[in-house]
Design a protein around this motif. Structure first.
Motif, PDB file in Angstrom:
ATOM      1  N   VAL A 281       0.856  -1.182   0.000  1.00 22.27           N
ATOM      2  CA  VAL A 281       0.000   0.000   0.000  1.00 22.27           C
ATOM      3  C   VAL A 281       0.892   1.232   0.000  1.00 22.27           C
ATOM      4  CG1 VAL A 281      -1.748   1.312   1.230  1.00 22.27           C
ATOM      5  CG2 VAL A 281      -1.842  -1.185   1.230  1.00 22.27           C
ATOM      6  N   SER A 282       0.788   2.019  -1.052  1.00 27.80           N
ATOM      7  CA  SER A 282       1.579   3.246  -1.167  1.00 27.80           C
ATOM      8  C   SER A 282       0.787   4.256  -1.972  1.00 27.80           C
ATOM      9  CB  SER A 282       2.922   2.964  -1.839  1.00 27.80           C
ATOM     10  OG  SER A 282       3.666   4.162  -1.990  1.00 27.80           O
ATOM     11  N   LEU A 283       0.804   5.497  -1.553  1.00 27.29           N
ATOM     12  CA  LEU A 283       0.055   6.545  -2.225  1.00 27.29           C
ATOM     13  C   LEU A 283       1.006   7.464  -2.981  1.00 27.29           C
ATOM     14  CD1 LEU A 283      -2.490   7.551   0.570  1.00 27.29           C
ATOM     15  CD2 LEU A 283      -2.704   5.781  -1.186  1.00 27.29           C
ATOM     16  N   ILE A 284       0.602   7.856  -4.169  1.00 25.38           N
ATOM     17  CA  ILE A 284       1.394   8.806  -4.960  1.00 25.38           C
ATOM     18  C   ILE A 284       1.422  10.143  -4.235  1.00 25.38           C
ATOM     19  CG2 ILE A 284       1.527  10.078  -7.136  1.00 25.38           C
ATOM     20  CD1 ILE A 284       2.215   7.158  -7.491  1.00 25.38           C
ATOM     21  N   ARG A 285       2.606  10.721  -4.144  1.00 20.90           N
ATOM     22  CA  ARG A 285       2.754  12.012  -3.471  1.00 20.90           C
ATOM     23  C   ARG A 285       3.086  13.106  -4.478  1.00 20.90           C
ATOM     24  NH1 ARG A 285       7.585  12.254   0.593  1.00 20.90           N
ATOM     25  NH2 ARG A 285       7.470  14.481   0.113  1.00 20.90           N
ATOM     26  N   ARG A 286       2.708  14.298  -4.136  1.00 18.72           N
ATOM     27  CA  ARG A 286       3.023  15.466  -4.967  1.00 18.72           C
ATOM     28  C   ARG A 286       3.958  16.377  -4.188  1.00 18.72           C
ATOM     29  NH1 ARG A 286       1.507  20.733  -5.468  1.00 18.72           N
ATOM     30  NH2 ARG A 286      -0.004  20.516  -3.776  1.00 18.72           N
ATOM     31  N   ASP A 287       5.039  16.805  -4.870  1.00 21.83           N
ATOM     32  CA  ASP A 287       5.986  17.745  -4.294  1.00 21.83           C
ATOM     33  C   ASP A 287       6.147  18.937  -5.237  1.00 21.83           C
ATOM     34  OD1 ASP A 287       7.022  16.249  -1.890  1.00 21.83           O
ATOM     35  OD2 ASP A 287       7.511  14.792  -3.446  1.00 21.83           O
ATOM     36  N   ALA A 288       6.363  20.097  -4.653  1.00 18.91           N
ATOM     37  CA  ALA A 288       6.626  21.287  -5.463  1.00 18.91           C
ATOM     38  C   ALA A 288       7.947  21.111  -6.198  1.00 18.91           C
ATOM     39  CB  ALA A 288       6.667  22.526  -4.583  1.00 18.91           C
ATOM     40  N   PHE A 289       7.972  21.549  -7.464  1.00 13.81           N
ATOM     41  CA  PHE A 289       9.178  21.369  -8.279  1.00 13.81           C
ATOM     42  C   PHE A 289       9.236  22.454  -9.345  1.00 13.81           C
ATOM     43  CE2 PHE A 289      11.156  19.665 -12.157  1.00 13.81           C
ATOM     44  CZ  PHE A 289      12.410  19.338 -11.667  1.00 13.81           C
ATOM     45  N   MET A 290      10.199  23.356  -9.216  1.00 15.75           N
ATOM     46  CA  MET A 290      10.451  24.394 -10.227  1.00 15.75           C
ATOM     47  C   MET A 290       9.167  25.143 -10.612  1.00 15.75           C
ATOM     48  SD  MET A 290      13.114  22.284 -12.699  1.00 15.75           S
ATOM     49  CE  MET A 290      13.213  23.617 -13.923  1.00 15.75           C
ATOM     50  N   GLY A 291       8.363  25.479  -9.602  1.00 12.26           N
ATOM     51  CA  GLY A 291       7.127  26.194  -9.859  1.00 12.26           C
ATOM     52  C   GLY A 291       6.004  25.307 -10.360  1.00 12.26           C
ATOM     53  N   ARG A 292       6.268  24.001 -10.463  1.00 10.79           N
ATOM     54  CA  ARG A 292       5.238  23.062 -10.897  1.00 10.79           C
ATOM     55  C   ARG A 292       5.122  21.959  -9.845  1.00 10.79           C
ATOM     56  NH1 ARG A 292       7.664  22.074 -16.823  1.00 10.79           N
ATOM     57  NH2 ARG A 292       9.596  22.417 -15.641  1.00 10.79           N
TER      58      ARG A 292
END
Length: 304
Positions: A281-292
């Motif tokens: 069980v693993s969830l996709i994560r979102r990180d800030a990157f170069m303004g995106r």
């Protein structure tokens, strides 16, 4: 912003619908869309009128039309930017709201008579660029066998699907950089055609973190990444590219549907499909990157 698959879909449409046809007239409706043609809109119109389109060529995200009929070899570069569209239309069709340049083509029994450049946000544009010899003396890109490239694109590296490029070339280019892996593959001087969406997809498929330092990357890792880039781009191209809104379409106005097949990009908080298949069980994560944003699986894309 359109990446390699989206631009290649447009190139193929241009090759089919406008190659071999003569430009009978050219009309610039918004000078901002030809701002990179330094001699101005009137010269742009006059220079192109009477030329015959000899080819439709792409290198990475760069797209250009070969021109016959000029005293000095040059091409018409079309930069799509974030919202640029090249559409083939019948002359009697209603003008699009954001129509910027109209190119009237010699009559053809079965093909529409106009090529239109439409651009809502005006980050893209069209301009005429002289040709220079490619640094390696090999064909410039998809759609040509000539070793001649627009001067404006001479700094662009060979793209993911270029047959004259190899995984070893990518390894050498990456090891010359001292940066994070994702930043490097977004650098069009390292490998061209890759943008934020397909970078995330390829890194996920290759099980690599975008934070990996290029100075420490290993050949087997680069081989996995190279294979993943080719596979992702090939599948996206077969699906007509990725469309999240009405801004990206092909020359006939149709949207691509690869967005339905994305494994990482835009899937924040959703299960990682690979981990789920392996009973994790693993969830996709979102990180800030170069303004995106960057989308990754923290389990199967470990930060070495």
């Amino acid at each position: 912003m359109p990446e390699l698959p989206e631009v290649e879909v447009v190139r193929r449409g241009l090759e089919k619908w406008v190659r071999g046809r003569t430009l009978e007239s050219v009309e610039v409706l918004d000078p901002r869309s030809v701002r990179r043609h330094l001699d101005g809109p009137q010269d742009f119109e006059q220079t192109l009128t009477g030329c015959t389109i000899s080819s439709a060529v792409r290198r990475g995200k760069f797209l250009w039309l070969g021109l016959d009929g000029l005293e000095v070899p040059a091409v018409l570069v079309a930069h799509l930017g974030m919202s640029g569209q090249l559409l083939v239309e019948e002359p009697e069709a209603e003008d699009e709201k954001h129509l910027k340049v109209r190119l009237s083509l010699a009559q053809h029994l079965d093909y529409p008579g106009e090529l239109r450049f439409v651009d809502q946000r005006i980050f893209g544009g069209m301009f005429i660029s002289p040709l220079v010899t490619t640094p390696d003396g090999l064909p410039a890109g998809e759609g040509t066998t000539e070793a001649a490239i627009p001067q404006a694109a001479a700094h662009i590296a060979r793209d993911v699907l270029d047959p004259h490029r190899s995984a070893e070339d990518l390894y050498v280019a990456l090891r010359k950089r001292s940066t994070q892996l994702k930043r490097a593959i977004l650098d069009q001087g390292v490998i061209s055609g890759v943008g934020n969406i397909y970078a995330d997809e390829a890194l996920w498929q290759a099980k690599l973190s975008g934070l990996l330092k290029t100075a420490t990357i290993r050949r087997p890792e680069v081989q996995r990444l190279n294979d993943a880039l080719i596979d992702v781009m090939t599948r996206a191209l077969a699906a007509g590219g990725t469309s999240f809104d009405s801004l990206y379409v092909n020359v006939n106005g149709a949207s691509g549907y690869f967005a339905r097949s994305l494994n990482a990009y835009g899937r924040e908080g959703k299960e990682c499909l690979r981990c789920a298949q392996n009973g994790r069980v693993s969830l996709i994560r979102r990180d800030a990157f170069m303004g995106r944003s960057s989308y990754t699986c923290p389990v199967c894309q470990p930060r070495r």
